[in-house]
Design a protein around this motif. Structure first.
Motif, PDB file in Angstrom:
ATOM      1  N   ALA A 537      -9.685   3.888  -3.843  1.00 27.60           N
ATOM      2  CA  ALA A 537      -9.988   2.577  -4.673  1.00 27.60           C
ATOM      3  C   ALA A 537      -8.831   1.785  -4.399  1.00 27.60           C
ATOM      4  N   GLY A 538      -7.777   2.150  -4.704  1.00 28.77           N
ATOM      5  CA  GLY A 538      -6.547   1.240  -4.497  1.00 28.77           C
ATOM      6  C   GLY A 538      -6.480   0.267  -3.384  1.00 28.77           C
ATOM      7  N   GLU A 539      -7.022   0.918  -2.338  1.00 24.37           N
ATOM      8  CA  GLU A 539      -7.197  -0.136  -1.024  1.00 24.37           C
ATOM      9  C   GLU A 539      -8.455  -0.972  -0.955  1.00 24.37           C
ATOM     10  N   GLY A 540      -9.308  -0.797  -2.051  1.00 25.83           N
ATOM     11  CA  GLY A 540     -10.743  -1.412  -2.040  1.00 25.83           C
ATOM     12  C   GLY A 540     -11.571  -0.752  -1.026  1.00 25.83           C
ATOM     13  N   ILE A 541     -11.381   0.612  -0.809  1.00 24.44           N
ATOM     14  CA  ILE A 541     -12.376   1.254   0.115  1.00 24.44           C
ATOM     15  C   ILE A 541     -13.145   2.235  -0.771  1.00 24.44           C
ATOM     16  N   VAL A 542     -14.745   2.244  -0.454  1.00 26.28           N
ATOM     17  CA  VAL A 542     -15.344   3.050  -1.144  1.00 26.28           C
ATOM     18  C   VAL A 542     -16.297   3.706  -0.191  1.00 26.28           C
ATOM     19  N   GLU A 543     -16.829   4.913  -0.734  1.00 30.27           N
ATOM     20  CA  GLU A 543     -18.159   5.430   0.330  1.00 30.27           C
ATOM     21  C   GLU A 543     -19.540   4.854  -0.135  1.00 30.27           C
ATOM     22  N   TRP A 544     -20.009   4.511   0.876  1.00 27.57           N
ATOM     23  CA  TRP A 544     -21.474   4.015   0.864  1.00 27.57           C
ATOM     24  C   TRP A 544     -22.362   4.673   1.542  1.00 27.57           C
ATOM     25  N   THR A 545     -23.514   5.301   0.819  1.00 26.77           N
ATOM     26  CA  THR A 545     -24.822   5.975   1.163  1.00 26.77           C
ATOM     27  C   THR A 545     -26.113   5.271   1.093  1.00 26.77           C
ATOM     28  N   ASP A 546     -26.746   5.127   1.948  1.00 25.82           N
ATOM     29  CA  ASP A 546     -28.199   4.855   1.820  1.00 25.82           C
ATOM     30  C   ASP A 546     -28.896   6.068   2.130  1.00 25.82           C
ATOM     31  N   ARG A 547     -29.304   6.653   0.967  1.00 24.16           N
ATOM     32  CA  ARG A 547     -29.951   7.898   1.146  1.00 24.16           C
ATOM     33  C   ARG A 547     -31.235   8.039   1.758  1.00 24.16           C
ATOM     34  N   ARG A 548     -32.134   6.872   1.937  1.00 26.14           N
ATOM     35  CA  ARG A 548     -33.145   6.971   2.699  1.00 26.14           C
ATOM     36  C   ARG A 548     -32.796   7.336   4.210  1.00 26.14           C
ATOM     37  N   ALA A 549     -31.776   6.707   4.595  1.00 29.29           N
ATOM     38  CA  ALA A 549     -31.628   7.069   6.002  1.00 29.29           C
ATOM     39  C   ALA A 549     -30.548   7.954   6.354  1.00 29.29           C
ATOM     40  N   GLY A 550     -29.683   8.457   5.239  1.00 26.21           N
ATOM     41  CA  GLY A 550     -28.997   9.435   5.448  1.00 26.21           C
ATOM     42  C   GLY A 550     -27.452   8.925   6.041  1.00 26.21           C
ATOM     43  N   GLY A 551     -26.443   9.794   5.963  1.00 29.82           N
ATOM     44  CA  GLY A 551     -25.180   9.202   6.479  1.00 29.82           C
ATOM     45  C   GLY A 551     -24.429   8.739   5.569  1.00 29.82           C
ATOM     46  N   ARG A 552     -22.965   8.871   5.666  1.00 28.96           N
ATOM     47  CA  ARG A 552     -22.149   8.197   4.654  1.00 28.96           C
ATOM     48  C   ARG A 552     -21.080   7.573   5.505  1.00 28.96           C
ATOM     49  N   THR A 553     -20.574   6.478   4.832  1.00 24.31           N
ATOM     50  CA  THR A 553     -19.664   5.702   5.608  1.00 24.31           C
ATOM     51  C   THR A 553     -18.463   5.152   4.560  1.00 24.31           C
ATOM     52  N   GLU A 554     -17.383   4.859   4.993  1.00 22.41           N
ATOM     53  CA  GLU A 554     -16.362   4.116   4.157  1.00 22.41           C
ATOM     54  C   GLU A 554     -16.113   2.739   4.605  1.00 22.41           C
ATOM     55  N   ILE A 555     -16.303   1.990   3.652  1.00 24.76           N
ATOM     56  CA  ILE A 555     -16.172   0.351   3.786  1.00 24.76           C
ATOM     57  C   ILE A 555     -15.655  -0.188   2.500  1.00 24.76           C
ATOM     58  N   ALA A 556     -15.355  -1.399   2.613  1.00 25.44           N
ATOM     59  CA  ALA A 556     -14.789  -2.302   1.286  1.00 25.44           C
ATOM     60  C   ALA A 556     -15.943  -2.252   0.374  1.00 25.44           C
ATOM     61  N   TRP A 557     -15.497  -2.307  -0.782  1.00 29.17           N
ATOM     62  CA  TRP A 557     -16.233  -2.328  -2.097  1.00 29.17           C
ATOM     63  C   TRP A 557     -17.181  -3.629  -2.063  1.00 29.17           C
ATOM     64  N   GLN A 558     -16.681  -4.627  -1.383  1.00 34.69           N
ATOM     65  CA  GLN A 558     -17.166  -5.980  -1.225  1.00 34.69           C
ATOM     66  C   GLN A 558     -18.420  -5.895  -0.404  1.00 34.69           C
ATOM     67  N   GLU A 559     -18.039  -5.260   0.785  1.00 33.42           N
ATOM     68  CA  GLU A 559     -19.096  -5.014   1.834  1.00 33.42           C
ATOM     69  C   GLU A 559     -20.457  -4.089   1.004  1.00 33.42           C
ATOM     70  N   ALA A 560     -19.855  -3.273   0.550  1.00 37.28           N
ATOM     71  CA  ALA A 560     -20.767  -2.260  -0.413  1.00 37.28           C
ATOM     72  C   ALA A 560     -21.751  -2.817  -1.202  1.00 37.28           C
ATOM     73  N   ALA A 561     -21.291  -3.793  -1.808  1.00 37.04           N
ATOM     74  CA  ALA A 561     -22.106  -4.577  -2.802  1.00 37.04           C
ATOM     75  C   ALA A 561     -22.940  -5.651  -2.044  1.00 37.04           C
ATOM     76  N   ARG A 562     -22.399  -6.138  -1.152  1.00 44.94           N
ATOM     77  CA  ARG A 562     -23.340  -7.014  -0.344  1.00 44.94           C
ATOM     78  C   ARG A 562     -24.588  -6.253   0.376  1.00 44.94           C
ATOM     79  N   LEU A 563     -24.299  -5.041   0.789  1.00 45.90           N
ATOM     80  CA  LEU A 563     -25.216  -4.434   1.567  1.00 45.90           C
ATOM     81  C   LEU A 563     -26.471  -4.118   0.416  1.00 45.90           C
ATOM     82  N   ALA A 564     -25.944  -3.531  -0.829  1.00 44.72           N
ATOM     83  CA  ALA A 564     -26.923  -3.220  -1.684  1.00 44.72           C
ATOM     84  C   ALA A 564     -27.638  -4.498  -1.938  1.00 44.72           C
TER      85      ALA A 564
END
Length: 575
Positions: A537-564
């Protein structure tokens, strides 16, 4: 919404009485709780899903030209007596009296009430067509409630009714509703098919179709042809006829009728083994009471009588198997030895049982059967038609390919009622020429609470649910691994604010629980999008999961919010 302030009583294990997967999931995830057999409370998450389903239903029914109203659940029994359904509906109809000993029923459906309303308020062709609907709690005294919301005694339903001036006008309304139903179920993320169906207790004078959601737990059987698209409920499904033989041919092929001793051979299997003939060459004779009058149904020994088809052919309100005493009285023999020869009651002969000259049948006396029985030579059927259930190996009535069988959950049903209710409840109008006419009606139902279970049954997630975006209680589950970590708390707050700004609803798991507990609960709750805020979190990195498709990835929190926000926006545009 913070999880600490929301009632979500998840369970580690499902109660033993929960048989269906959907029942187990909804209980474990804290969506519903049982109050009594077949009666459930909807907890906050479950109610949010139901509200989203209701919103979809309202939008599509409004678009189809229907107006929403709300009718009383408690209905005068006199209306049901006038329609003829008070006695015919059976024990499922909940009957009661008020303090003045006036009789009422708790409505399982509202044909009588809506027709009486139309009869009192509509008297001219200028007020037609009229299209009305409601979403309301219904009541049915199920003998054996089971599978959670799939067969309950109290349930939420959308029922709609149309009043038209002609059958052609009803055809257009019927098609509009079918199109609306396709949009509703698609928006709910449901796999479904439309099949031909029986009208059942609702009745009617025209076609009727069910919308079925394929599921192993389904109590209905869908019969379909993968080649040409034919589809029907097993109650209605037909198969290609086995062939055509004339009575003259059958008589020439078969020797004279012959009685043979068959001691202690009651069943088809026992007769087949004893006489060395296949079950398909045995005539099975079943005695029924049709509106208190005895009738006989005759099918091949390897077939089963379809009581829905038989009742429709007879035109009776009630149809039930005769008891042993009546079988003996009508046929002269106990059950297992009854046959069509010599019967003086109407015989309904299945068309596929006509084909076998030289069939074996009960002799009408105990421990005896007849060989070489030929329909029309040795007994005269009152009617010949399709009175059996289709079965594995049968072929499509349209193209001849092998039929496919699958289990399904009925989630919607549409009926062309015609004048079944409007004629007896005096729902008429004056046409352009000043003549009195009877309104032509349609009826259209959706099991709203049942949809909750149907979607859960089809959920692909192994550990819990994965709600479709269109009806999920929240779109995003935002989970800090440690609610006390300041870096994680700061990122969670930033993501939550950005999602709120974009109009995306999220659930924040702010509980002081172990990560394993949080993730297990998250799997049960089943929100489609998940953002986990952890040690990076201190780096601004979170784990993002779209459970409909499966799979997890680490991305910036801004990108996760944008994707959602992007995914939810695309979903809204589609809806």
């Amino acid at each position: 919404m913070k999880q600490t302030s929301l009632l979500i009583p998840t369970l580690r294990e499902a109660p033993a009485e929960a048989e269906a997967r959907s029942h187990q999931l909804l209980l474990r995830a804290g969506f519903i709780r049982q109050l009594a057999a077949g009666i459930y409370s909807y907890l906050p998450l479950g109610w949010r899903v139901l509200r989203r389903i209701q919103t979809i239903v309202r939008e599509e029914m409004d678009q189809a030209g229907f107006q929403e109203l709300h009718l009383p659940a408690m209905q005068p029994a006199e209306l049901w007596e006038r329609s003829g359904r008070y006695g015919a509906y059976g024990a499922e109809l909940i009957r009661l009296q008020d303090r003045h000993e006036r009789e009422f029923v708790l409505g399982p459906t509202h044909e009588e009430v809506i027709t009486a309303l139309a009869a009192s308020e509509v008297n001219s062709y200028r007020k037609l067509p009229l299209r009305l609907y409601q979403i309301q709690t219904k009541f049915r005294d199920e003998r054996r409630p089971r599978f959670g919301l799939l067969r309950g005694r109290e349930f939420l339903m959308k029922d709609a009714y149309s009043f038209d001036r002609s059958w052609e006008e009803l055809d257009r309304t019927y098609q509009a509703v079918r199109d609306a139903y396709r949009r509703i179920f698609t928006r709910c993320g449901l796999k479904f098919s439309m099949v031909e169906a029986e009208a059942g207790a609702i009745g009617g004078e025209g076609e009727t179709h069910e919308f079925m959601a394929p599921a192993e737990i389904g109590e209905d059987t869908i019969v379909s042809c993968l080649a040409c698209g034919y589809a029907a409920n097993l109650e209605k499904a037909a198969a290609a006829a086995a062939g055509e033989h004339s009575a003259d041919e059958a008589e020439r092929q078969a020797p004279a009728i012959e009685k043979v001793a068959t001691p202690n051979t009651r069943t088809i299997e026992e007769v087949s083994a004893f006489l060395g003939v296949p079950a398909s060459h045995i005539l099975k004779t079943m005695i029924y009471r049709a509106d208190d009058k005895p009738v006989a149904a005759v099918v091949r020994g390897d077939h089963e009588v379809n009581e829905n088809k038989l009742a429709a052919a007879i035109g009776c309100v009630t149809l039930e198997l005769a008891d042993p005493q009546e079988v003996l009285k009508v046929t002269g023999a106990p059950h297992g030895y009854a046959g069509p020869v010599g019967l003086d009651i109407p015989v309904y002969l299945d068309r596929d049982a006509v084909l076998y000259g030289g069939a074996v049948a009960g002799a009408g006396e105990e421990h005896a059967h007849l060989r070489n029985v030929v329909p029309s030579r040795d007994f005269q059927p009152a009617h010949i038609g399709d009175y059996r259930s289709v079965q594995e190996g049968d072929r499509c009535p349209n193209c001849g390919e092998t039929l496919h069988f699958a289990k399904g959950i009925e989630v919607g049903h549409v009926f062309k009622l015609g004048t079944k209710y409007s004629s007896v409840l005096n729902a008429g109008y004056t046409d352009e020429a000043g003549r009195e006419q009877t309104m032509i009606m349609g009826c259209y139902g959706i099991g709203v609470s049942r949809l909750l279970s149907a979607v859960a049954e089809q959920s692909p997630a192994e550990q819990g649910m994965c709600w479709p975006l269109g009806i999920a209680p929240y779109s995003v589950h935002l989970i800090p691994v440690s609610a006390q970590d300041p870096d994680q708390a700061a990122v969670v707050e930033q993501i939550a604010k950005e999602l709120a700004r974009q109009g995306v609803e999220c659930l924040v798991d702010d509980r002081e629980e172990r990560p394993g507990v949080k993730f297990k609960d998250a799997d049960l709750i089943g929100l489609p999008l998940r953002i986990v805020v952890g040690k990076r979190a201190g780096e601004g990195i979170v784990e993002w999961t779209d459970r409909r498709a499966g799979g997890r990835t680490e991305i910036a929190w801004q990108e996760a919010a944008r994707l959602a926000a992007e995914i939810c926006s695309a979903s809204w545009e589609t809806l």
